[in-house]
Enzyme design. Structure first.
Site, PDB file in Angstrom:
ATOM      1  N   CYS A  26      31.170  48.616  30.651  1.00  0.00           N
ATOM      2  CA  CYS A  26      32.107  48.239  31.706  1.00  0.00           C
ATOM      3  C   CYS A  26      32.006  49.252  32.835  1.00  0.00           C
ATOM      4  O   CYS A  26      31.948  50.469  32.578  1.00  0.00           O
ATOM      5  CB  CYS A  26      33.529  48.201  31.152  1.00  0.00           C
ATOM      6  SG  CYS A  26      34.793  47.749  32.358  1.00  0.00           S
ATOM      7  N   HIS A  32      34.671  38.731  29.569  1.00  0.00           N
ATOM      8  CA  HIS A  32      34.908  40.128  29.939  1.00  0.00           C
ATOM      9  C   HIS A  32      35.675  40.218  31.260  1.00  0.00           C
ATOM     10  O   HIS A  32      36.658  40.960  31.363  1.00  0.00           O
ATOM     11  CB  HIS A  32      33.556  40.836  30.051  1.00  0.00           C
ATOM     12  CG  HIS A  32      33.629  42.285  30.388  1.00  0.00           C
ATOM     13  ND1 HIS A  32      33.238  43.284  29.525  1.00  0.00           N
ATOM     14  CD2 HIS A  32      34.030  42.929  31.515  1.00  0.00           C
ATOM     15  CE1 HIS A  32      33.411  44.466  30.093  1.00  0.00           C
ATOM     16  NE2 HIS A  32      33.883  44.270  31.310  1.00  0.00           N
ATOM     17  N   GLU A  33      35.236  39.454  32.248  1.00  0.00           N
ATOM     18  CA  GLU A  33      35.885  39.540  33.558  1.00  0.00           C
ATOM     19  C   GLU A  33      37.272  38.903  33.561  1.00  0.00           C
ATOM     20  O   GLU A  33      38.203  39.426  34.177  1.00  0.00           O
ATOM     21  CB  GLU A  33      34.994  38.898  34.631  1.00  0.00           C
ATOM     22  CG  GLU A  33      33.651  39.571  34.812  1.00  0.00           C
ATOM     23  CD  GLU A  33      33.748  41.070  35.027  1.00  0.00           C
ATOM     24  OE1 GLU A  33      34.720  41.544  35.655  1.00  0.00           O
ATOM     25  OE2 GLU A  33      32.853  41.796  34.559  1.00  0.00           O
ATOM     26  N   HIS A  77      39.814  41.242  32.156  1.00  0.00           N
ATOM     27  CA  HIS A  77      40.285  42.231  33.125  1.00  0.00           C
ATOM     28  C   HIS A  77      41.530  41.733  33.861  1.00  0.00           C
ATOM     29  O   HIS A  77      42.443  42.510  34.173  1.00  0.00           O
ATOM     30  CB  HIS A  77      39.199  42.536  34.161  1.00  0.00           C
ATOM     31  CG  HIS A  77      38.282  43.652  33.786  1.00  0.00           C
ATOM     32  ND1 HIS A  77      38.725  44.935  33.524  1.00  0.00           N
ATOM     33  CD2 HIS A  77      36.931  43.697  33.661  1.00  0.00           C
ATOM     34  CE1 HIS A  77      37.691  45.712  33.238  1.00  0.00           C
ATOM     35  NE2 HIS A  77      36.597  44.985  33.305  1.00  0.00           N
TER      36      HIS A  77
END
Length: 215
Positions: free
Chosen positions: A126, A168-169, A172
């Site tokens: 990351c 993953h994004e 966030h």
């Protein structure tokens, strides 16, 4: 560069960031903006400002370099992320990870849900946790919904590495870092990754470090 005041309107925060020019500063783990979640995008930025912000996110992602970047990673708690992956990897890596090129695209108000029960585990890194990687088991296929930067509906199924990127994004945007989902025993420095764990899959690392992979 200091993160814009969290009390300022989002448009003002973005204007402050863009005023500096060049790639934006990426926020590191430990900053509350990475943990507080995000506001759904609902016109907080005028179209021209949104377009400029998207360009800045793309420039910052490419300069890092990375394959995705979420607005909180530059200090803006807004539900927007960008992804792009040229996937310049050897054939054996492509086959093992399902890593295929992804064009640049903008995700606005994205959310995902698993499709099926299959899971895949690979090392992830990351931009907000530089110098480290860890193995994360994720759904191998997900359905992503949301919009693009023009307000057009997005409803698409992703598999392989692209599915990992969008998870993953999107995580966030919910205040979740990949480390929250990682196998703790797999945590490895960049040096260890280069010297020991650069295989297409983490099977060797799992045996040596003592953790299980999904069957």
């Amino acid at each position: 560069m200091a993160t814009p005041s969290a009390q300022a309107p989002l448009a003002e925060q973005v204007e402050q960031l863009l005023a500096a020019g060049g790639p934006l500063t990426i926020v590191a783990a430990g900053d509350p903006v990475l943990r507080q979640g995000t506001e759904p995008y609902d016109g907080q930025l005028e179209p021209a400002l949104l377009a400029r912000f998207v360009v800045a996110l793309r420039e910052t992602m490419r300069a890092a370099p990375g394959v995705g970047l979420a607005a909180p990673q530059v200090g803006v708690p807004l539900r927007i992320a960008v992804i792009e992956d040229p996937a310049p990897v050897p054939e054996e890596v492509r086959l093992a990870r399902g890593r295929v090129p992804q064009p640049f695209r903008v995700l606005v108000n994205p959310s995902y849900s698993p499709v099926g029960t299959a899971r895949a585990a690979f090392f992830e890194g990351c931009l907000s946790v530089p110098g480290w990687q860890a193995v994360v088991a994720r759904p191998a296929m997900v359905r992503l919904t949301g919009q693009d930067e023009h307000g057009r509906a997005l409803d698409e199924v992703f598999t392989g590495w692209p599915a990992r990127i969008v998870q993953h994004e999107t995580d966030h945007l919910d205040g979740t870092l990949y480390l929250d989902r990682a196998e703790p025993r797999s945590l490895s420095s960049a040096q260890a990754m280069a010297e020991r764990w650069n295989q297409p899959t983490p099977a060797t690392a799992a045996r040596a470090l003592g953790f299980d992979l999904p069957e």
